[in-house]
Motif scaffolding. Structure first.
Motif, PDB file in Angstrom:
ATOM      1  N   PRO A 193      -0.870  -4.841   5.978  1.00 13.20           N
ATOM      2  CA  PRO A 193       0.505  -5.040   6.111  1.00 13.20           C
ATOM      3  C   PRO A 193       0.914  -5.859   7.556  1.00 13.20           C
ATOM      4  CG  PRO A 193       0.368  -2.848   5.362  1.00 13.20           C
ATOM      5  CD  PRO A 193      -1.129  -3.446   6.015  1.00 13.20           C
TER       6      PRO A 193
ATOM      7  N   THR B 185       3.620  -5.705   9.054  1.00 12.60           N
ATOM      8  CA  THR B 185       4.402  -4.781  10.240  1.00 12.60           C
ATOM      9  C   THR B 185       4.961  -3.645   9.585  1.00 12.60           C
ATOM     10  OG1 THR B 185       6.288  -5.015  11.621  1.00 12.60           O
ATOM     11  CG2 THR B 185       6.602  -5.986   9.596  1.00 12.60           C
ATOM     12  N   SER B 186       5.298  -2.488  10.100  1.00  9.33           N
ATOM     13  CA  SER B 186       5.744  -1.302   9.508  1.00  9.33           C
ATOM     14  C   SER B 186       7.390  -1.598   9.253  1.00  9.33           C
ATOM     15  CB  SER B 186       5.647  -0.177  10.262  1.00  9.33           C
ATOM     16  OG  SER B 186       6.159  -0.133  11.788  1.00  9.33           O
ATOM     17  N   GLN B 187       8.072  -0.591   8.870  1.00 13.59           N
ATOM     18  CA  GLN B 187       9.542  -0.548   8.742  1.00 13.59           C
ATOM     19  C   GLN B 187      10.167  -0.654  10.130  1.00 13.59           C
ATOM     20  OE1 GLN B 187      11.491  -1.392   5.847  1.00 13.59           O
ATOM     21  NE2 GLN B 187       9.328  -1.513   5.213  1.00 13.59           N
TER      22      GLN B 187
ATOM     23  N   CYS C 227       8.191 -10.791  17.138  1.00  7.38           N
ATOM     24  CA  CYS C 227       9.155 -11.250  15.704  1.00  7.38           C
ATOM     25  C   CYS C 227       8.804 -12.549  15.503  1.00  7.38           C
ATOM     26  CB  CYS C 227      10.213 -10.865  15.750  1.00  7.38           C
ATOM     27  SG  CYS C 227      10.864  -9.003  15.175  1.00  7.38           S
TER      28      CYS C 227
ATOM     29  N   GLU D  71       5.179 -13.355  14.179  1.00  6.71           N
ATOM     30  CA  GLU D  71       5.121 -13.180  12.962  1.00  6.71           C
ATOM     31  C   GLU D  71       5.798 -14.031  12.098  1.00  6.71           C
ATOM     32  OE1 GLU D  71       3.098 -11.219  11.528  1.00  6.71           O
ATOM     33  OE2 GLU D  71       2.353 -10.127  13.473  1.00  6.71           O
TER      34      GLU D  71
ATOM     35  N   ASP E 255       5.642 -12.096   0.936  1.00  8.91           N
ATOM     36  CA  ASP E 255       5.372 -10.795   1.382  1.00  8.91           C
ATOM     37  C   ASP E 255       5.670 -10.557   2.788  1.00  8.91           C
ATOM     38  OD1 ASP E 255       4.827 -10.180  -1.152  1.00  8.91           O
ATOM     39  OD2 ASP E 255       2.647 -10.282  -0.813  1.00  8.91           O
ATOM     40  N   ARG E 256       5.254 -11.266   3.608  1.00  8.90           N
ATOM     41  CA  ARG E 256       5.493 -11.353   5.171  1.00  8.90           C
ATOM     42  C   ARG E 256       6.951 -11.312   5.534  1.00  8.90           C
ATOM     43  NH1 ARG E 256       1.474 -12.129   9.106  1.00  8.90           N
ATOM     44  NH2 ARG E 256      -0.654 -12.168   8.181  1.00  8.90           N
TER      45      ARG E 256
ATOM     46  N   ASP F 278       9.493 -10.502   3.515  1.00  6.89           N
ATOM     47  CA  ASP F 278      10.300  -9.291   2.932  1.00  6.89           C
ATOM     48  C   ASP F 278      10.090  -8.084   3.856  1.00  6.89           C
ATOM     49  OD1 ASP F 278      11.359 -10.111   0.655  1.00  6.89           O
ATOM     50  OD2 ASP F 278       9.516  -9.990  -0.475  1.00  6.89           O
ATOM     51  N   ARG F 279       8.778  -8.175   4.515  1.00  6.35           N
ATOM     52  CA  ARG F 279       8.691  -6.990   5.751  1.00  6.35           C
ATOM     53  C   ARG F 279       9.380  -7.442   6.829  1.00  6.35           C
ATOM     54  NH1 ARG F 279       3.052  -7.583   3.848  1.00  6.35           N
ATOM     55  NH2 ARG F 279       2.204  -6.155   2.528  1.00  6.35           N
TER      56      ARG F 279
ATOM     57  N   HIS G 231      13.120  -6.309   7.654  1.00  7.91           N
ATOM     58  CA  HIS G 231      13.502  -5.083   8.140  1.00  7.91           C
ATOM     59  C   HIS G 231      12.941  -4.922   9.591  1.00  7.91           C
ATOM     60  CE1 HIS G 231      14.042  -3.735   4.072  1.00  7.91           C
ATOM     61  NE2 HIS G 231      12.916  -4.171   3.690  1.00  7.91           N
ATOM     62  N   SER G 232      11.708  -5.434   9.897  1.00 11.19           N
ATOM     63  CA  SER G 232      11.558  -5.292  11.371  1.00 11.19           C
ATOM     64  C   SER G 232      11.863  -6.113  12.222  1.00 11.19           C
ATOM     65  CB  SER G 232       9.747  -5.082  11.518  1.00 11.19           C
ATOM     66  OG  SER G 232       9.198  -6.330  10.882  1.00 11.19           O
TER      67      SER G 232
END
Length: 229
Positions: A2, A4-6, A14, A17, A35-36, A38-39, A42-43
């Protein structure tokens, strides 16, 4: 692994990424980029580019409603909105053109809108009240008017009132429930700081015109005077 985490990432992480995800899309790996992002929503929720880019991906899949929602989120999170607003307007223009051609039976295809990714080099603009800014553009005003008209059409009172300066008593707009936005003519011009708009449309055999004066408040154009012509 993944991306990143949430949990929230540091600002520099940031941006790193963000660029990695945008680069994946540029290289054609859209699913991995999606996918990236989408994560990252949140982060790295403070980055409006994340929702902008999710909007670009959704539009590439012709998921117009999803794209519009992401672009609107990007606009809400960012004071420099011209690029995102222009691309959102391109989607509305595309859909209106397709509907118009289908209604009239005009053959041929409408070119899909050309949308562009954002990366960390796209930074916030600082609008100045004393001179014209990057928000003094016809597409920016036109999108605000589109949103204002649709809020009136759907009787969304809170959203409709958001388009007026504080304390100004707006005129009731029941015509928006009858007349589609694409059937409304817009003549948009600028003074030194403000915008002047003349709307024109037909209501049965009646020709109607409305004069709007708009001023820039932070990153939003708002109506401060409205009158029928």
């Amino acid at each position: 692994m993944p991306v990143t985490s949430q949990a929230s990432l540091p600002p520099d992480a940031c941006l790193t990424e963000l660029d990695k995800a945008a680069d994946l899309h540029i290289k054609g790996n859209t699913d991995a980029a999606s996918d990236r992002f989408d994560r990252l929503k949140h982060s790295c929720s403070h980055l409006p580019q994340v929702h902008h880019n999710l909007g670009v991906i959704a539009a590439g899949r012709q998921q117009w409603q999803v794209a519009s929602e992401h672009f609107q989120r990007a606009i809400a999170n960012d004071s420099r909105t011209v690029m995102t607003q222009t691309q959102l307007f391109a989607i509305h223009q595309y859909k209106a053109s397709v509907s118009y051609r289908q209604a009239l039976g005009i053959p041929g295809r409408v070119d899909l809108p050309k949308l562009t990714m954002q990366n960390s080099t796209h930074i916030n603009a600082a609008p100045s009240a004393s001179s014209k800014t990057v928000l003094h553009t016809v597409p920016t005003i036109d999108y605000e008017l589109f949103s204002w008209w649709n809020a009136a059409a759907t009787e969304s009172m809170a959203a409709w009132l958001e388009h007026y300066t504080e304390g100004y008593p707006p005129q009731e707009n029941t015509d928006a429930q009858i007349v589609e936005w694409e059937n409304v003519g817009r003549d948009i011009s600028f003074t030194e700081q403000d915008a002047v708009v003349v709307l024109s449309y037909s209501l049965g055999e009646l020709q109607k015109q409305t004069l709007l004066f708009m001023r820039l408040e932070k990153s939003r154009w708002k109506i401060y005077k409205e009158s029928l012509l």
